[in-house]
Design an enzyme around this catalytic site. Structure first.
Site, PDB file in Angstrom:
ATOM      1  N   GLY A 125      41.167 -16.822 -77.451  1.00 24.20           N
ATOM      2  CA  GLY A 125      40.537 -15.700 -78.134  1.00 24.20           C
ATOM      3  C   GLY A 125      39.041 -15.797 -77.999  1.00 24.20           C
ATOM      4  O   GLY A 125      38.519 -16.593 -77.213  1.00 24.20           O
ATOM      5  N   GLY A 126      38.350 -14.993 -78.777  1.00 24.99           N
ATOM      6  CA  GLY A 126      36.902 -14.982 -78.710  1.00 24.99           C
ATOM      7  C   GLY A 126      36.305 -16.331 -79.063  1.00 24.99           C
ATOM      8  O   GLY A 126      35.281 -16.713 -78.523  1.00 24.99           O
ATOM      9  N   TYR A 127      36.958 -17.062 -79.930  1.00 29.79           N
ATOM     10  CA  TYR A 127      36.294 -18.267 -80.420  1.00 29.79           C
ATOM     11  C   TYR A 127      37.218 -19.471 -80.488  1.00 29.79           C
ATOM     12  O   TYR A 127      37.000 -20.386 -81.246  1.00 29.79           O
ATOM     13  CB  TYR A 127      35.654 -17.999 -81.779  1.00 29.79           C
ATOM     14  CG  TYR A 127      36.627 -17.731 -82.905  1.00 29.79           C
ATOM     15  CD1 TYR A 127      37.613 -16.766 -82.772  1.00 29.79           C
ATOM     16  CD2 TYR A 127      36.554 -18.436 -84.110  1.00 29.79           C
ATOM     17  CE1 TYR A 127      38.496 -16.526 -83.795  1.00 29.79           C
ATOM     18  CE2 TYR A 127      37.427 -18.189 -85.138  1.00 29.79           C
ATOM     19  CZ  TYR A 127      38.402 -17.235 -84.971  1.00 29.79           C
ATOM     20  OH  TYR A 127      39.282 -16.986 -85.984  1.00 29.79           O
ATOM     21  N   GLY A 128      38.266 -19.461 -79.685  1.00 25.36           N
ATOM     22  CA  GLY A 128      39.155 -20.613 -79.677  1.00 25.36           C
ATOM     23  C   GLY A 128      40.502 -20.238 -79.114  1.00 25.36           C
ATOM     24  O   GLY A 128      40.639 -19.255 -78.403  1.00 25.36           O
ATOM     25  N   VAL A 170      44.575 -19.201 -79.152  1.00 25.67           N
ATOM     26  CA  VAL A 170      45.497 -18.360 -79.902  1.00 25.67           C
ATOM     27  C   VAL A 170      46.899 -18.945 -79.758  1.00 25.67           C
ATOM     28  O   VAL A 170      47.332 -19.249 -78.644  1.00 25.67           O
ATOM     29  CB  VAL A 170      45.490 -16.914 -79.372  1.00 25.67           C
ATOM     30  CG1 VAL A 170      46.369 -16.030 -80.235  1.00 25.67           C
ATOM     31  CG2 VAL A 170      44.075 -16.374 -79.332  1.00 25.67           C
ATOM     32  N   LYS A 208      44.722 -17.457 -84.557  1.00 23.37           N
ATOM     33  CA  LYS A 208      43.500 -17.780 -83.826  1.00 23.37           C
ATOM     34  C   LYS A 208      42.858 -18.974 -84.493  1.00 23.37           C
ATOM     35  O   LYS A 208      42.498 -18.921 -85.658  1.00 23.37           O
ATOM     36  CB  LYS A 208      42.523 -16.612 -83.909  1.00 23.37           C
ATOM     37  CG  LYS A 208      43.034 -15.422 -83.224  1.00 23.37           C
ATOM     38  CD  LYS A 208      41.916 -14.452 -83.117  1.00 23.37           C
ATOM     39  CE  LYS A 208      42.116 -13.623 -81.897  1.00 23.37           C
ATOM     40  NZ  LYS A 208      41.007 -12.723 -81.712  1.00 23.37           N
ATOM     41  N   ASP A 247      33.501  -5.543 -78.671  1.00 18.62           N
ATOM     42  CA  ASP A 247      34.157  -6.043 -77.464  1.00 18.62           C
ATOM     43  C   ASP A 247      35.395  -5.207 -77.141  1.00 18.62           C
ATOM     44  O   ASP A 247      36.504  -5.716 -77.001  1.00 18.62           O
ATOM     45  CB  ASP A 247      34.516  -7.519 -77.641  1.00 18.62           C
ATOM     46  CG  ASP A 247      34.738  -8.225 -76.302  1.00 18.62           C
ATOM     47  OD1 ASP A 247      34.446  -7.609 -75.254  1.00 18.62           O
ATOM     48  OD2 ASP A 247      35.220  -9.377 -76.321  1.00 18.62           O
TER      49      ASP A 247
END
Ligand SMILES: *[C@@H]1O[C@H](CO)[C@@H](O)[C@H](O)[C@H]1NC(C)=O
Ligand SMILES: *[C@@H]1O[C@H](CO)[C@@H](O)[C@H](O)[C@H]1NC(C)=O
Ligand SMILES: *[C@@H]1O[C@H](CO)[C@@H](O)[C@H](O)[C@H]1NC(C)=O
Ligand SMILES: *[C@@H]1O[C@H](CO)[C@@H](O)[C@H](O)[C@H]1NC(C)=O
Ligand SMILES: *[C@@H]1O[C@H](CO)[C@@H](O)[C@H](O)[C@H]1NC(C)=O
Length: 950
Positions: A637-640, A642, A656, A752
């Site tokens: 995902g955007g920050y790590g 999933v 997430k 995004d």
């Protein structure tokens, strides 16, 4: 007979005596009960049927629903049933011990909407009185032993939607009206004629097909129909599945068959059709084609072999084809299997350098192929036995061997656990728990694929089923699919095991409710599986050993206790369930008390304002994802990472998990959760919960089964997005963004927007995802926020990039790129070319479709049917204007797409365009992915109220 009359008089007398105390329905139901064996134990004389008898639902002390699927009932269906005049649903499916003929008194049931007698032992002629059930919507009489003719009176049932008479022993011709007698041609609201596996004879009447018919599935396979296929068939433009195979049809295939541009599965095989091989040019939706074993005259390899871009399966065994195969056939992107055996295909076989990655088998047995060079890389099974190339002495090539049987021993794998050994009769579920599953077979009458070896097909089906069961709060722990095979009728048969979630063994209401969801087709899988029927095996409620008695006693006690307060059983139960769930959530929230952590970390005493969002502990999420195992990892995902997980109630979730380095401050995380938990819209992926525990930050979202729009456009998802679907996806995503901009409080800018962040649910409804990092606009007076530039190349607003000022118009820009991607299926930046520039350059407004034919995605459908495409391009290009001011708002975009849909003859509001007014309430806000086929049957208190959460 005398006894019956005496019984009837006695009933009348009793009713006379107790006319105020006793209602008639109870008396008649008791009469039915006395005729049956194996009725539920709580159907006893001391209680009122309306006070909680299993399978009985009442309204104002009148019975409106009898659902008794798969109870092992034996007996007949006495005429007393006709006295239950408030009855709306009758489901006696999967009780093979119910025999005898169907009583004509069933015609008294003027309010009956669903008559479900699937896979019972009924026989005899179908009574004319069936036609008197004027409210009937759903008639499933398949898999019995009914004989005689189809009663013409059925034509009188105006709102009949589903007519399944398959797999009986019906004879005679298909009845049509003639001014005095009714006929099936009058059923203009019917979507399903399933008549396969009977002994129907005579010609297919020309009159049954006309332009007012709205049939989707025409299944006449495996009968004794004669004569030619009437050319009126081409008038029924709504058709998606046509099975006329395994009859004695003769003559030419009508040339207007290629007017059926929505047809996805067509079987004309095993007839005696003559004339040239039909010209199927333009059947761009066609997935599965079987024309085998007919008497067609010699034909050249048809040109449409390389143009039908949706084809997965081409079967033309014994069709008198001559000439060389074009390599282009094999480059059709979804092609799985080609069977052209026993023809006169000659010359060189060339699979081409870029054949379909899904291609598994090419069977050209007994043709005249003289040359073939197998490629080293390919895993395609090529069969050339019986061709000149294999006749030369010394040929030992693998492709000269006879075909192998492409069966499959697939079975749902354990969910990251080791199967346990269970005591006799019990089975280890995919979650490695022993219980007594409800088993049966799912029979798909026209799946769109031929390859049985692709496990994602079964995994997708399993996920759809689990989501369905959990959405409907049915007691299912897990399901297992096993041993897929094609049977003699070419149906795909998959063995199904449904494991109980509460006890080791289902009680009667569990089986009844699950059985009904399948007999009534309330569970509807996506199109690739086609239409299905279920057959349930006998379920042993008590068990052979002593322990069983205990469980049935519990059933009685529970039944009696619940019975006292049940009026409309399901609603109340659903209500209780919801309440208890809420309490549980609250309890868990307090127990794990993540707020304490916030307090510690930030000194902020404010407790997050969370609506319906659950706090999970790290242990819980760890358990639901098998310790965040590799195989549960479904992406970045955007920050790590999933992870896919499964909650104890069966709900699937996407978790997430922020990597250690990218966690936010506690306060920021809290703010984000507060924000996300307030966002609820059917076109946005919703937050189920979060975890703020042991230094972890995780967001738990609902799991969306059909993946990203990007995957669908690239053909990876296995279903085709036609123009209509693309319009609905565009509208859905636009509405989601409009909600974030205009209705979320505070407003949210996504930042995004891209096709990877638009997901498709089981009905292909678009859901915008990953606004987890959205930047709240905060103070409503501010028109922009200054941030570090974030986003994805190709979608990013150039103005934002230059100024670092983020406004809603940045999302509008990205959305414009998404719209262009939707029609071209190209990446925004591909081989150094930018989609926006490409479209602008190719465009010529003076020409049809703005001259964009060459950049359009070839799988979008016939270019003649792209109504509104020009306006769609206009709105996309307005979205990607250089300056934000020049771009429309998302609400302008929504209005414009709605108006394009109206222009294209689609109803943007009722996302499904059912013709039956009775179904409009259900169809609102939910579109079935492959059809406009809404057959969720019941308007009252049963499944449908829970079915549609939107
Ligand atoms: C219509 O069909 C019925 C039964 O097949 C027949 O008895 C009747 O005479 C026909 N009526 C007309 C007007 O042809
Ligand atoms: C179709 O419906 C229209 C409008 O209701 C009617 O005028 C026409 O006669 C119908 N056509 C057929 C073939 O039933
Ligand atoms: C098949 O139909 C298409 C479209 O109707 C037409 O263009 C084409 O010429 C036909 N092909 C043959 C061989 O008749
Ligand atoms: C093709 O048809 C022949 C005869 O009709 C049949 O024996 C054979 O099994 C068929 N082959 C395939 C692959 O379906
Ligand atoms: C294939 O068969 C066709 C028709 O009989 C014939 O015209 C053609 O020359 C053959 N091609 C080859 C390569 O043998």
């Amino acid at each position: 007979m005398g006894a019956r009359i005496r019984q009837f008089l006695l009933i009348l007398f009793i009713n006379f005596l107790f006319s105020t105390a006793q209602n008639d329905d109870a008396t008649y139901l008791r009469a039915l009960r006395d005729d049956w064996r194996n009725t539920p134990p709580n159907w006893d004389d001391n209680t009122d049927p309306c006070s909680g008898w299993d399978g009985i639902r009442c309204r104002d002390q009148r019975i409106f629903s009898i659902t008794l699927a798969n109870l092992g009932l034996t007996g007949t269906l006495p005429g007393d049933i006709g006295e239950l005049t408030e009855l709306e649903i009758l489901d006696l499916s999967y009780n093979k011990g119910l025999t005898g003929s169907l009583t004509p008194r069933i015609g008294n049931l003027k309010k009956l909407r669903n008559l479900l007698l699937v896979d019972c032992g009924f026989s005899g002629q179908l009574p004319d009185a069936l036609g008197e059930m004027e409210s009937l919507v759903f008639m499933s009489l398949n898999l019995n032993s009914f004989t005689g003719q189809i009663p013409p009176s059925i034509g009188n049932i105006q709102n009949l939607y589903w007519l399944d008479l398959a797999d009986n022993q019906l004879t005679g011709s298909i009845p049509v009206s003639n001014g005095t007698t009714p006929g099936l041609d009058m059923l203009i609201n019917a979507k399903h004629f399933h008549f396969g596996g009977n002994m129907l004879s005579g010609p297919v009447p020309e009159q049954i097909f006309h332009s007012n018919m709205t049939l989707i599935h025409l299944l006449f396979e495996n009968n004794r129909l004669t004569g030619s296929i009437p050319d009126t068939l081409g008038l029924v433009r709504s058709l998606e599945v046509v099975r006329l195979d395994r009859n004695f049809l003769t003559g030419d295939v009508p040339s207007n068959i290629n007017d059926l541009t929505r047809v996805m599965e067509m079987y004309l095989s095993n007839n005696r059709l003559t004339g040239p091989v039909p010209n199927l040019t333009g059947l761009d939706a066609l997935n599965y084609l079987d024309l085998s074993n007919n008497a067609f005259g010699q034909s050249d390899v048809p040109s449409w072999f390389s143009t039908l871009q949706s084809l997965t399966t081409l079967k033309m065994n014994v069709t008198n084809l001559v000439g060389q195969l074009p390599a282009a056939l094999f480059s059709i992107s979804q092609l799985q299997s080609v069977d052209l055996s026993n023809n006169r295909i000659n010359g060189t076989l060339n699979l081409g350098s870029r054949h379909s990655t899904q291609l598994q088998q090419v069977n050209l047995q007994n043709n005249e192929i003289t040359e073939f060079t197998p490629s080293r890389q390919t895993t395609v099974e090529v069969i050339l036995a019986g061709n000149p190339i294999c006749m030369e002495s010394g040929t030992r090539d693998g492709f000269c061997a006879p075909p192998t049987n492409p069966g499959s021993t697939y079975s749902t794998p354990p969910n990251n656990c080791s199967p346990v050994s269970c005591s006799s009769g019990q089975v280890s579920s995919p979650n490695c728990r022993c219980s007594y599953p409800y088993t049966g077979n799912l029979n798909f009458r026209a799946p769109s694929f031929s390859s049985l070896g692709t496990s994602s097909i079964y995994e997708g089906l399993r996920i759809e089923m689990m989501n369905f069961f959990s959405m409907n709060q049915l007691p299912v722990e897990s399901v297992s699919l096993r041993n897929p095979s094609r049977n003699v009728d070419d149906y795909l048969v998959i063995n199904l095991q449904i494991f109980p979630s509460v006890e080791e063994r289902y009680n009667r209401t569990g089986i009844i409710d699950i059985g009904f969801s399948l007999s009534n087709q309330t569970f509807k899988p996506t199109s690739i599986y086609g239409t299905y029927y279920f057959t349930g095996a006998f379920y042993d409620f008590t068990g052979a050993s002593g322990e069983g008695g205990k469980s049935s006693n519990t059933g009685v006690i529970v039944g009696a206790v619940v019975g006292g307060c049940v009026v409309v059983a399901l609603l109340v139960v659903a209500g209780l369930y919801a309440t208890s769930k809420k309490e549980k959530t609250e309890r868990t929230t307090h127990e794990s008390s993540p707020f304490a952590l916030w307090d510690e970390n930030n000194g902020s005493g404010a407790v997050p304002q969370l609506k319906g969002t659950k706090a999970f502990s790290f242990e819980e999420l760890s358990k639901y994802t098998n310790n965040f195992s590799e195989s549960n990892n479904v992406g970045n995902g955007g920050y790590g990472m999933v992870y896919k997980g499964s909650l104890p109630n069966g709900q699937l979730v996407a978790i997430k998990r922020a990597t250690r380095g990218s966690t936010q401050g506690g306060l920021e995380f809290k703010t984000e959760i507060e924000l996300l938990s307030r966002v609820h819209h059917k076109n946005l992926v919703s937050l189920v919960g979060f975890c703020f525990d042991q230094g972890e930050q995780m967001l738990v979202y609902e799991y969306i089964v059909n993946g990203t729009v990007k995957d669908s456009l690239s053909g990876r998802s296995g279903f085709r997005l036609d123009w209509t679907r693309r319009l609905r996806i565009a509208l859905g995503a636009a509405k989601g963004l409009q909600y974030l901009h205009d209705l979320a409080d505070p407003p949210i800018i996504h930042r995004d927007v891209k096709t990877n962040n638009i997901l498709l649910d089981e009905r292909l409804v678009a859901k915008v995802a990953d606004f987890g990092l959205s930047k709240s606009l905060g103070d409503a007076n501010r028109t922009h926020v200054t941030t570090q530039v974030k986003g994805t190349m190709g979608y990013m607003d150039p103005e934002y990039y230059m100024t670092q000022q983020l406004t809603e118009k940045s999302d509008v820009y990205s959305f414009g790129v998404v719209l262009l991607e939707l029609i071209t299926a190209k990446n925004p930046i591909e081989k150094g070319k930018y989609i926006v520039r490409e479209v602008r350059q190719a465009m010529d407004k003076s020409k049809e479709l703005y001259n964009l034919q060459d950049v359009l995605d070839p799988t979008i459908g016939l270019t003649t049917q792209l109504k509104g495409l020009e306006r769609f391009v206009d709105v996309a290009l307005r979205c990607v204007q250089e300056t934000g001011d020049a771009r429309p708002t998302m609400s302008d975009v929504v209005k414009e797409i709605e108006s394009i849909m109206e222009l294209a003859g689609l109803n943007p509001n009722a996302e499904s365009a059912s013709n039956s007014a009775a179904y409009d309430y259900v169809s609102k806000g939910s579109e079935h992915p492959y059809t406009n086929d809404n057959l969720f049957a019941y308007s009252g208190d049963h499944f449908s109220t829970k079915l549609d959460p939107m």
